[in-house]
Structure formats: structure tokens, C-alpha cells
Design an enzyme around this catalytic site. Sequence first.
Site, PDB file in Angstrom:
ATOM      1  N   LYS A  68      35.067  36.049  37.786  1.00 27.67           N
ATOM      2  CA  LYS A  68      35.303  34.618  37.622  1.00 27.67           C
ATOM      3  C   LYS A  68      35.956  34.042  38.875  1.00 27.67           C
ATOM      4  CE  LYS A  68      39.970  33.830  37.279  1.00 27.67           C
ATOM      5  NZ  LYS A  68      40.327  34.824  38.284  1.00 27.67           N
ATOM      6  N   GLY A 207      41.389  38.118  43.298  1.00 31.72           N
ATOM      7  CA  GLY A 207      41.510  36.970  42.420  1.00 31.72           C
ATOM      8  C   GLY A 207      40.220  36.598  41.720  1.00 31.72           C
ATOM      9  N   ASP A 267      40.917  34.847  32.112  1.00 33.12           N
ATOM     10  CA  ASP A 267      39.964  35.718  32.807  1.00 33.12           C
ATOM     11  C   ASP A 267      39.060  36.454  31.827  1.00 33.12           C
ATOM     12  OD1 ASP A 267      41.303  34.872  35.039  1.00 33.12           O
ATOM     13  OD2 ASP A 267      41.620  36.870  35.873  1.00 33.12           O
TER      14      ASP A 267
END
Length: 508
Positions: A68, A207, A267
Site C-alpha cells: 500500500k 513504508g 495497512d
Amino acid sequence: MFDGTDAPNGSINGVGPSVNGNVDVNGYVNVNVNVNGHVNGNGLLLSPSQRRESAPMAPAFMVSAPGKVIVFGEHAVVYGKAAIAAAIALRSYLHVTTLSKSRRTVSLRFPDIDLTHSWDIDSLPWALFQRPDKKKSYYSLVTELDADLLAALQPHIDEVSPGRPEDIRKVHRNSVTAFLYLFLSLASPRFPGCLYTLRSTIPISAGLGSSASISVCLAAALLVQLRTLSGPHPDQPSEEARLQIERINRWAFVSEMCIHGNPSGVDNTVATQGKAVVFQRTDYSKPPSVRPLWSFPELPLLLVDTKQAKSTAHEVAKVGELNRAHPRLVGTILDAIHNVTDAAAELIQDSSFDAQDEESLRRVGELMTINHGLLNSLGVSHPRLERVRELVDHEGIGWTKLTGAGGGGCSITLLKPNAPGEKLAKLESRFEAEGYEKFGTTLGGDGVGVLWPAVLKNGTEEDEEGGMEIDVDKFLNAQGTAGVEQLVGVHGDGGEREGWKFWRVESE
């Protein structure tokens, strides 16, 4: 397989071995099957002499889940503002092999982090996990980890990767803690021996939600093996698909708690359902608001890893210090970021939005540019990120912003339709020369998917009758991320690979 409707007398079919049976009032499946899963065509138990001792109990299968990116709202989300996170086409792939009944081991093989370990199933602390006050069901909502269960797992965690450097052992311990907690919570002492092999095309510690993607794979694989999921299939009702997605997501969140302690949940939600979500947490004593954007379109994306190490905690602390020094000014910037996020969500959900239309993309791109400028004013960009923007802007092929905490990490570029190939090639050459890593991907694609059995009908060996079977050796020998995508990727040169299926909810 349970059909997802909790009907008391439903036929059980879907992914995995189809059997006939009933579902009791608690949603548990009752079938004519012995502890080793041996049934004949009439549902009758086979005698020991009729069983093949060395035959695997189920075909190998695979699950996959996406990474993501944060598209809008970084840092403002820490202060109760909204953010949008979306799935990307970079994915994790988990291959599951069921062993013959005589092999009582469960093994992890995660070559991307150099982790290989096996446990004897019968030696695991089942007694505590099976205790009535501890036992969880596949549909349970678990919001905190049980300290007693974690303590019982500790000896089995400590035996992993002895003698390795502490930083590597920490990564390995987190991974096996998540797996063992899910395995013992969902499975039982009668569970067959299995080998779980993982490959990922998602950069680690960038990230991009790599741990959440893996958590979703683990949760989905176990739930598939337990036959508690229906589908996915093309005619699956949206409400049923949502129920299946929620069950996977609940257990993926448990895995994320094992890894991160207090994850936001965004997430694993994106990795499970795909598409995008609007995420907002106004009160940290309550669960966050996570609103799915089921109609979020697939958008062309250029993802660039700056290769600049970053610290999320450092960047968040930096904004906090700036906010304390200039509360009114920083508050105005955070409000502006929130307004950009709201405008983006409204624009993308508008019925007139067309992902193929340059004007529609331009409006989204402009909001990305504004969002980046506001983040830059908070001091969380980096010269390496600004260099990416400079190079993309010079070629005039898209709109770029940082994604995540900033201070390094990755940038995302929304590409203009039909961006000239020569300009993309020139840009790629420049990135390589300056030490960046580029990924061509899409934004807003599918969430968790299943390949049952592990056979691709249009893989790299199309001439094989019945398709190409993906075994562990082929999977492990795939070279790098490109090799993994070529072998088992959910998308090939001609679009979606035949065999992969996804739980899809097309509209809100």
C-alpha cells in the site's frame, strides 16, 4: 467450505476441497471426515489399508496480497485528520504445501529475509491455546494479544535463528511470533504438517505495507485450510465477499499486533480488501474510522524508492516540535491537508470521474502536488525526494509527491495517460544513474487473492497440458522480484493471469 451466510444447513463449497456437510449455529463445519481428512466419494471414512501413507492431503495452493501507499494525508492523520491509503500492484505471494500425514512438522521458508525454521506440531503449546477461556474461532474479533499465550510461545520463538546478529533475529522473531500466534489460535493439534514459503515484490522497510501484506497472506492461507471461507468466485454476492474480507482482515490485524504492538489497522485493511480507504482517528481511545472506497479506480503509478534511510518516529517528532512552536500556523497546514484529502475522495467517487480521462487525472494530480507542497512546508521532504519531482516535472509526464513519513523513503507519481515511452525510458535511465529504484505499478488494484490449486493456465509454459503447476522449487528459484512476477504474478503481459481469484466488492 462455509458459504459465508451462516445458514444452518448450507452446502459447503468454494476454494479448496469441496465437501458436503452442515454448519452448526456457531458457524462450525460438520462433515464426515476423520482427523486426517480421509474420506471417500460417499463421505465414508477410509480404513488404514485404503489410505496412501505418502500422498499429500491437499493440493498446493497460493495466496497473495498487495502492498500500500498513502496517497493523501500524511502527518495530518496523526492529528485526527483524514488520510487516503490505496493498494499497489506490488505484492507478497505465499505458497502452501500440505505434507503427508506422517510428517508432523510445520515449516516457514521466507528467503527474502533469510528465515527458515521448522517446529514439531505435537510439541507446540496447544493445551493453553485450546483452553475454553483462551480458544478463539475463525470469526472472532481479537483486539489485544493474550500475554499468557505469548509467554507460552516464547520458547518456540527463542529457538529461531540462533547465533544470527540481533537485528536479523528481531525481524525473524517478529515474523515467527505472528505466524505461531495465528497458527495455534486458528488450527488444532490435528492440523496436517505444512510448508509455508513466502516471496515478496514489496520493498521492505520502505513504508509500503510489506508486513501487513504478509500478515494478510498468513491469515488467508490458514482460513482457506480450515475451509472457513467461501469463494472467491465471479458470482459471489457483495455482502458475502465483504464478510469473507472482514474475517481475513480481523486475523491479519492480530498478526500485525504481534509485529508492531499497536498498529493502526489501515495497512492490513488495504492489503485485504484492495482498492483504497479513507482513514481517520479522532480519538486514540477508540478504534479508527476506516471507510472503504470500493469504487476507487486502478490508476497508473510510478513508485520510486529514494534509497534514503528514513525514520518515521523522527519525522513525526519533527512535525510535533514545529506544531508546538507554531500551533496556529501548523494547525492551518494540517487543516489544509485534510481538505485536500476530502477533495480527493469526493473527486474520485464522483460518477463523472474517468480513470482514462486526462482531465480527471489532472485534477487528482494537482491535489497530489498541493499535498506534497504542504508536507514540504512541514519540513518532511528530502533533497532526494525533491530530485524525483524535478526529474518527473522536467519530462512533463505526471504529478509527484512523497508517500509515508517522508525524510527519504518513497515517492509516487501519477502518470499521465499515454506518457511517451521515450520519456519514460529517459527517466528510468536517469533514476538508475542517480541510485534510485523505480517500480512501474498501479494504484487501487485487487486485495487478497487465491490460486487453488497452484496451477496457472497461462503461465510461462503455456504448452503444458492443464497449465503450469507451481511447486516449491520453481517458486524458490524464481530470480528476484521480476522472476517472481513472471512465474506467479497475478498480472501477466496480457492482463490478469488465469487461475487467480479475488474477493471483490465493486460498489459501496
